[in-house]
Motif scaffolding. Sequence first.
Motif, PDB file in Angstrom:
ATOM      1  N   UNK C   2       0.836  -1.206   0.000  1.00 13.54           N
ATOM      2  CA  UNK C   2       0.000   0.000   0.000  1.00 13.54           C
ATOM      3  C   UNK C   2       0.873   1.260   0.000  1.00 13.54           C
ATOM      4  N   UNK C   3       0.432   2.193  -0.767  1.00 15.87           N
ATOM      5  CA  UNK C   3       1.158   3.444  -0.827  1.00 15.87           C
ATOM      6  C   UNK C   3       0.804   4.276   0.399  1.00 15.87           C
ATOM      7  N   UNK C   4       1.790   4.932   0.922  1.00 13.55           N
ATOM      8  CA  UNK C   4       1.535   5.747   2.100  1.00 13.55           C
ATOM      9  C   UNK C   4       0.641   6.907   1.705  1.00 13.55           C
ATOM     10  N   UNK C   5      -0.410   7.093   2.458  1.00 11.61           N
ATOM     11  CA  UNK C   5      -1.289   8.217   2.167  1.00 11.61           C
ATOM     12  C   UNK C   5      -0.870   9.388   3.041  1.00 11.61           C
ATOM     13  N   UNK C   6      -0.175  10.313   2.407  1.00 14.29           N
ATOM     14  CA  UNK C   6       0.417  11.415   3.162  1.00 14.29           C
ATOM     15  C   UNK C   6      -0.642  12.289   3.822  1.00 14.29           C
ATOM     16  N   UNK C   7      -1.705  12.537   3.094  1.00 13.39           N
ATOM     17  CA  UNK C   7      -2.752  13.392   3.647  1.00 13.39           C
ATOM     18  C   UNK C   7      -3.355  12.783   4.902  1.00 13.39           C
ATOM     19  N   UNK C   8      -3.563  11.482   4.816  1.00 18.18           N
ATOM     20  CA  UNK C   8      -4.184  10.805   5.943  1.00 18.18           C
ATOM     21  C   UNK C   8      -3.308  10.881   7.190  1.00 18.18           C
ATOM     22  N   UNK C   9      -1.995  10.722   6.965  1.00 16.53           N
ATOM     23  CA  UNK C   9      -1.083  10.761   8.103  1.00 16.53           C
ATOM     24  C   UNK C   9      -1.071  12.140   8.747  1.00 16.53           C
ATOM     25  N   UNK C  10      -1.060  13.141   7.921  1.00 19.42           N
ATOM     26  CA  UNK C  10      -1.068  14.510   8.439  1.00 19.42           C
ATOM     27  C   UNK C  10      -2.335  14.750   9.262  1.00 19.42           C
ATOM     28  N   UNK C  11      -3.427  14.253   8.746  1.00 16.07           N
ATOM     29  CA  UNK C  11      -4.710  14.434   9.417  1.00 16.07           C
ATOM     30  C   UNK C  11      -4.704  13.759  10.786  1.00 16.07           C
ATOM     31  N   UNK C  12      -4.163  12.551  10.805  1.00 18.20           N
ATOM     32  CA  UNK C  12      -4.122  11.780  12.037  1.00 18.20           C
ATOM     33  C   UNK C  12      -3.327  12.525  13.111  1.00 18.20           C
ATOM     34  N   UNK C  13      -2.194  13.062  12.676  1.00 16.12           N
ATOM     35  CA  UNK C  13      -1.335  13.770  13.622  1.00 16.12           C
ATOM     36  C   UNK C  13      -2.038  15.006  14.161  1.00 16.12           C
ATOM     37  N   UNK C  14      -2.765  15.663  13.306  1.00 19.67           N
ATOM     38  CA  UNK C  14      -3.455  16.893  13.706  1.00 19.67           C
ATOM     39  C   UNK C  14      -4.506  16.582  14.769  1.00 19.67           C
ATOM     40  N   UNK C  15      -5.231  15.500  14.512  1.00 22.15           N
ATOM     41  CA  UNK C  15      -6.256  15.073  15.451  1.00 22.15           C
ATOM     42  C   UNK C  15      -5.662  14.857  16.840  1.00 22.15           C
ATOM     43  N   UNK C  16      -4.522  14.203  16.811  1.00 26.02           N
ATOM     44  CA  UNK C  16      -3.919  13.801  18.075  1.00 26.02           C
ATOM     45  C   UNK C  16      -3.546  15.015  18.928  1.00 26.02           C
ATOM     46  N   UNK C  17      -3.110  16.060  18.277  1.00 23.88           N
ATOM     47  CA  UNK C  17      -2.610  17.205  19.024  1.00 23.88           C
ATOM     48  C   UNK C  17      -3.657  18.278  19.264  1.00 23.88           C
ATOM     49  N   UNK C  18      -4.821  18.095  18.653  1.00 25.19           N
ATOM     50  CA  UNK C  18      -5.787  19.180  18.773  1.00 25.19           C
ATOM     51  C   UNK C  18      -6.190  19.324  20.230  1.00 25.19           C
ATOM     52  N   UNK C  19      -6.281  20.527  20.667  1.00 25.67           N
ATOM     53  CA  UNK C  19      -6.657  20.792  22.045  1.00 25.67           C
ATOM     54  C   UNK C  19      -5.465  20.971  22.964  1.00 25.67           C
ATOM     55  N   UNK C  20      -4.288  20.531  22.533  1.00 25.45           N
ATOM     56  CA  UNK C  20      -3.109  20.740  23.356  1.00 25.45           C
ATOM     57  C   UNK C  20      -2.548  22.127  23.081  1.00 25.45           C
ATOM     58  N   UNK C  21      -1.913  22.708  24.066  1.00 32.68           N
ATOM     59  CA  UNK C  21      -1.367  24.039  23.815  1.00 32.68           C
ATOM     60  C   UNK C  21       0.152  24.030  23.622  1.00 32.68           C
ATOM     61  N   UNK C  22       0.824  22.989  24.106  1.00 31.51           N
ATOM     62  CA  UNK C  22       2.281  22.965  23.971  1.00 31.51           C
ATOM     63  C   UNK C  22       2.780  21.588  23.602  1.00 31.51           C
ATOM     64  N   UNK C  23       3.892  21.588  22.924  1.00 30.76           N
ATOM     65  CA  UNK C  23       4.672  20.383  22.790  1.00 30.76           C
ATOM     66  C   UNK C  23       5.979  20.661  23.516  1.00 30.76           C
ATOM     67  N   UNK C  24       6.383  19.781  24.402  1.00 30.33           N
ATOM     68  CA  UNK C  24       7.649  19.965  25.105  1.00 30.33           C
ATOM     69  C   UNK C  24       8.697  19.128  24.404  1.00 30.33           C
ATOM     70  N   UNK C  25       9.677  19.796  23.806  1.00 26.58           N
ATOM     71  CA  UNK C  25      10.709  19.082  23.071  1.00 26.58           C
ATOM     72  C   UNK C  25      11.960  18.994  23.927  1.00 26.58           C
ATOM     73  N   UNK C  26      12.341  17.757  24.258  1.00 28.74           N
ATOM     74  CA  UNK C  26      13.545  17.554  25.054  1.00 28.74           C
ATOM     75  C   UNK C  26      14.638  17.052  24.126  1.00 28.74           C
ATOM     76  N   UNK C  27      15.762  17.743  24.081  1.00 30.12           N
ATOM     77  CA  UNK C  27      16.815  17.371  23.152  1.00 30.12           C
ATOM     78  C   UNK C  27      17.431  16.040  23.549  1.00 30.12           C
ATOM     79  N   UNK C  28      17.545  15.149  22.564  1.00 30.31           N
ATOM     80  CA  UNK C  28      18.146  13.840  22.811  1.00 30.31           C
ATOM     81  C   UNK C  28      19.373  13.639  21.934  1.00 30.31           C
TER      82      UNK C  28
END
Lengths: 697, 153, 654
Positions: C2-28
């Motif tokens: 199956x070909x990766x559906x880029x739009x779908x992935x973007x949508x999924x990620x957006x859903x996951x983060x909706x409602x959050x106000x911050x992402x905390x990025x810890x350098x690794x």
Amino acid sequence: MSETNSIPSAVISEKNTLIIDGRMVTIGSERNLLELIRSAGINMPTFCYHSDLSVYGACRLCIVELQGRGIVTSCTTAPEPGMVVSVNTAELRRIRRITVELLLASHDVNCPTCAKSSSCRLLDLVARLGVSTVRYRSRAAKQPIDTSSLSLVRDPNKCVLCGDCVRVCQEMQGIGALDFAYRGSKVQVLPAFGQGIGEVECVNCGQCSAICPTGALTVKSDIDRVWQALHDPSKVVAVQIAPAVRVGIGEAFGLAAGETHIGQIAAALRQMGASYIYDTAFAADLTVLEEGTEFLKRFRLGERLPQFTSCCPAWVKLAEQRYPDMLENLSSCRSPQQMFGSLIKQELAKETGRSSDDIFILSIMPCTAKKFEAARPEFSTGGRPDVDAVITTQELARMIREACLDFTSLEPDSLDMPFGFKSGAGILFGASGGVAEAVLRFAGEITAKRWLNPAEFHRVRGLEDTREACIDLGGVNLSVAVVNGLAAAQRLVDDVRAGRKRYDLIEAMACPGGCICGAGQPSMEGNAVRVARQQGIYRLDTMLQMHKSQENPYLQQLYKNVLQEPGSHIAHELLHTHYRPRRRTGAHEIDFDTGEEQSEGAAVHIEVCVGTNCHIKGSHDLLHNLIDHIDKNSAGHLVDVSPTFCYEACDRGPTVKFNDEILEKCTFEEIAGRLDRELEQLASREATEVGKIRDES
Amino acid sequence: MNEILDSFNNDPYRLIAILQSVQEEYRYLPEPVLSYIATNLGLPRARVFGVATFYAHFSLQPKGKYVVRICDGTACHVNRSQSLLDLMDERFKLNDNKPTTDDMLFTLEKVSCLGACGLAPVVVINDRVYGQVNVDKLGAVLDEILEDEERRR
Amino acid sequence: MAVVDITEIAERAKQRLSGLSYRVLVCAGTGCIAGGSGAVYDEFLRLTGAAPGIAEVALVGDMCGNGVSAVDADNPTGEPMQVKAGLGVGADGVVSRTGCHGLCQKGPLVTLQPLARGAEEILFCHVTADDVAEIIDTSLHSGGVVERLLYRTPDNGHTFRNSRDIPFYARQKRISLVDCGHVDPESIEEYIARGGYAAARRAITQMTPAQICDEITASGLRGRGGAGYPTGIKWQATLAVEDQVKYIVCNGDEGDPGAFMDRSIMEGDPHRVLEGAVIAAYATGASRGYFYIRSEYPLALQRMHRAIDDARGAGILGKALFDSRFDFDCEVVEGAGAFVCGEETALLASIEGQRGMPRAKPPFPAQKGLFGKPTLVNNVETLATVRHIVERGASEFRKHGTTQSPGTKTFALTGRVLNTGLIEVPLGTTLHEIVFAIGGGIPDGRAFKAVQIGGPSGGCLGVEHLEMPLDFENLSRMGAMVGSGGIVVLDDTTCIVEVARFFMQFTQQESCGKCVLCREGTKQMFALLQDIVDGRSQPGDIELLEETAKAVKAASLCGLGKTAPNPVLSTLKLFRSEYQAHIDRRYCPAGVCSALKTYTIDPSLCKGCSRCMKNCPAEAIEGEKRAAHSIDVTKCTKCGICASLCKFNAISAV
């Protein structure tokens, strides 16, 4: 290409030419620019280029300046029409000088006493390039010299790391006993794990020392031992001279390659104090009869074919290391050198009425491996070797010089009879294909039941590394292969093993061209010398009165008086031998630590050989199945299983050591059965003991 | 051992990967093991030895329990990593010629660059990275290890 | 597949983060992990898990971001790490791990990335686990700032909230590092959601291999790993050779001491490199790829492995990519510690299980490479640039850099400079800009002396070169080299001879030992340099050194040998008098070479405490108690122990 713009238009019109230092040169079949430059008469220096070996490009001496591309090595560059090549510029000369100066800075420069001083290419370059000082300060710490081999000495302090030995050992001989190790300024050419060259799979062919441009690899000298014997009044020194020696020694004294100088050799040896001067070719005639008879028997019965020749000690060692299961295919004949040793020592003792301990047999050989062969324990009688010392053609030349003899003006002397008499067939042993041809001249006549023209078998002659011929002997077809160079020999054996090829007789020699190009011969470069020596051998064959070994009257006499007939019991005792598998790993026993916890309280110890041959025969699966079996029976705490190396019974593998007993040709079922019985006994013993303790308490 | 060879199909082209796996298992490359590998891959032993000694990652000697890798890359060098090497020599007599202590506790390795130049000088002990290390800091870490070992005894 | 559906992935990620106000990025990145960023990450997870609904926490590979630019809230990203840790997703934000920011010396770094409009990005430096609770309370809950953790310029203590404004970042232009520090390097979804693999898909489905080669050629991209050979020409040459089997090899054997660009890219944005490789493979007709990565880079190895596995799982590697007829797969090969394997023919020998010894070219790898087949060898950064060119076109790429050297180049800025770290600037940027504007100048009030650029293959540039635009031509004209891009800043406390000695020691160890000039030449040059710093030199050594260096440069077999003399030749050109001083006067102007120092005790400062006397290993110090001591120069071994022990600074070395 953009470079073409800068090339004078006159050149472009010439399709197949290029310019070297302003001269127009036509491109022929040369494989690289270096060859072309040389064929244009410019003696371009190099250490690491050899036409027979792969191109390495490391010594940086054959550098040229290529218009549009800058400085490149000519050995790695393909000649292209229109190239403009400069060989001799100020910068190139400066770089070559610096290169040699750098080499000298880390070189042990004890040149006057170096064994290679007369043929050292580094020394030659120092003179040619006008290197007058070494400005770098010497800092290299001296490394120990490796004298572990009976044939060769490796002096790392003189190595220029050109890799010639590595490539000749790998590409020409297929052994790979030497390779580069470490890196950067610490790089060295070493046998595996830095062991001595005498402790590893080296077969002593000495081609590494022949190709080595410096004194880093040299032939181990036995000159002192020989002088000692010659000067010892209680010793009778009898000398045998191998066929190839007589066509090679002249070169050491500036004479033309391929000329025969057997008379001068005899004269020199006599002056130096030798009592009897004989010919190894006599023993070669003997070999023909023994080996030919052996072959005919096998051929008739159709067993143990193909028969391999066994004259070449390097080939024999390789076979012992690599093909233990095919050792029965080797002719059981000793080599001519060893036949001569055992026989003549005995006969001379009889004739002179002296103890054989007083007879000193000296071999003059073109070969370094013969030194190793003479020291093999099976070739000794009563604890003394049959051949007491082996020196090479080069060592003989050095002794002649040391004795202050002018070789070129020596009056030729004759050899002593009877063991100085030989047929042309015996002489042929010196060139690749010679043993096969000599045996055919004998066996062919017997098979065909009529007189055959010796010239019929010339088809096995040649310079290619592998030659084959199908010979019709009165309705019987004989398939013969001749191979020289052990890499080619291994390819051939692999073909035979795989069933891709079928032969009746295979002659195998380690050195390219056969014994005439042995590593003990004067150093040579290029094919011309090889051809000249080969022609010398063939000329000798033509010039001798007899061409077939069976016609040698002294040989016939010997059979009548001593040996009875070829293949007789006494002949076997004196002239034949047996082979044993030889592991190719180091001299010491190896502990194979699996890195797993050793079960301390184990009652049963099993070691499975995983050496080459056992591995081929399935020891790997055996080991695995055994471990599974033990796991299944949850007996891991009772049994200690480990892989190990070689019990030297490779032809009877897989070998397993069960407690203290060594078992051969093992199968998994056998070992597993035995283990189960052992474990049962153990359990019942334990039960009784527990019972006993209970009773006691 | 055989599992490793099998997993690489006894492919001589995979020699380096095989040596890496074997070293992971044994912590170094014992001579008989190298011989065994050579036999199985159909290579001359000298070749396998040559490859094993060419790459800095391979060790033909057993390594100590703690492998102290001191970075001597440019950035670390400019920031005096030499003093750390000196410390190892002073305290444990460890240097290029003698990398491992007799009690097999420490092995010193000088590495060319760990790519953590921003933290120079860098020391890695087993898998732990220490940044901006000076003589005192390294000394303290080593003391801690020694104490730890003492307690365990 | 199956070909990766880029739009779908973007949508999924957006859903996951909706409602959050911050992402905390810890350098690794390696640097921050060494500083303890793992504990910081765990603490964030623990606390946000206990108080859900605040943020998503992520560990990022190498946070080399040009300041973490405010993320487009419509295109948020990342798979939350809590899932793996077994914690619930917070409602207000997420914690992610990212790659290196580039500012390793300030680590561990934590970035609060705003997801909702109106929130503000904040970068915290030197964060420890103990600070986490405060950050959550002050910033995530109340929108405030923990002042003491903000970035502070080393010179004047000026603080910055937003990394974009920090001078270190503000003057950079990031193409290959654009997402380093912004994406979770272990999440292919996040990479795709940020537009990843769209370029590969377009290339494979809509362009011919020749078109791609032409585009790369037109961009003027030059190999980022060393000499700067035009990448497009290399691709075309590989494409032109007809063979059923071709290979592509990504050279990640970044062995230059002082360089870590490739490591950071592979750790921070591995999919970008992989995408470049996929495009390169299609453009040259290669069916198999190898990523050769140094074993000293465990994290890069792990992340490249992961990236390849994930891409294979997503159908981006394997058979019939993007429903085309193009098959491609690749694997990671771990190096075993040999600098020379950065040379392409040595690298190929190493993949084939041999000693890494280079061979003469031609034949070039494009004609006869891995296993005798046509092979394209490209460096990590080169491949990481490909996506940008295919995405935006050659002309866009050419907007940066110079005509001859277009685009940007990453450099590892280290040494005696205030801000060390990874930078990406347009080619043609001046040294002055890099050292002073981005690097913040020299610490401790010392004077700039030189930069060493390009590691052991490169050379030194001095004060007179500060205004010279850095590009391939200028550097090679100066006897230096872009190399893989390490810039080590040297100040007046650095002895230039010692630096040359250092590099020569490195090359003589790392030379493969095959060709005479390189093996013996570097050995002798090193010995000469060692003699000079040890005070054992002789008149004529400089000339011998120079003559040797020129021969080695002119006629060595491979690139390593041909460039090994650069550190010597370039410093001889700029600082010959410093060499001369070492030899003629046995004097080290920088005061570094201990063998050339003379230790003296200032009698006016000496209190006669005898501390030095007791500790002198050579028993070279004498004097009565409470009277000024003196040093017997004939006994003194110049170890410097006395000077380091003296409490009254009475002992000095000249």
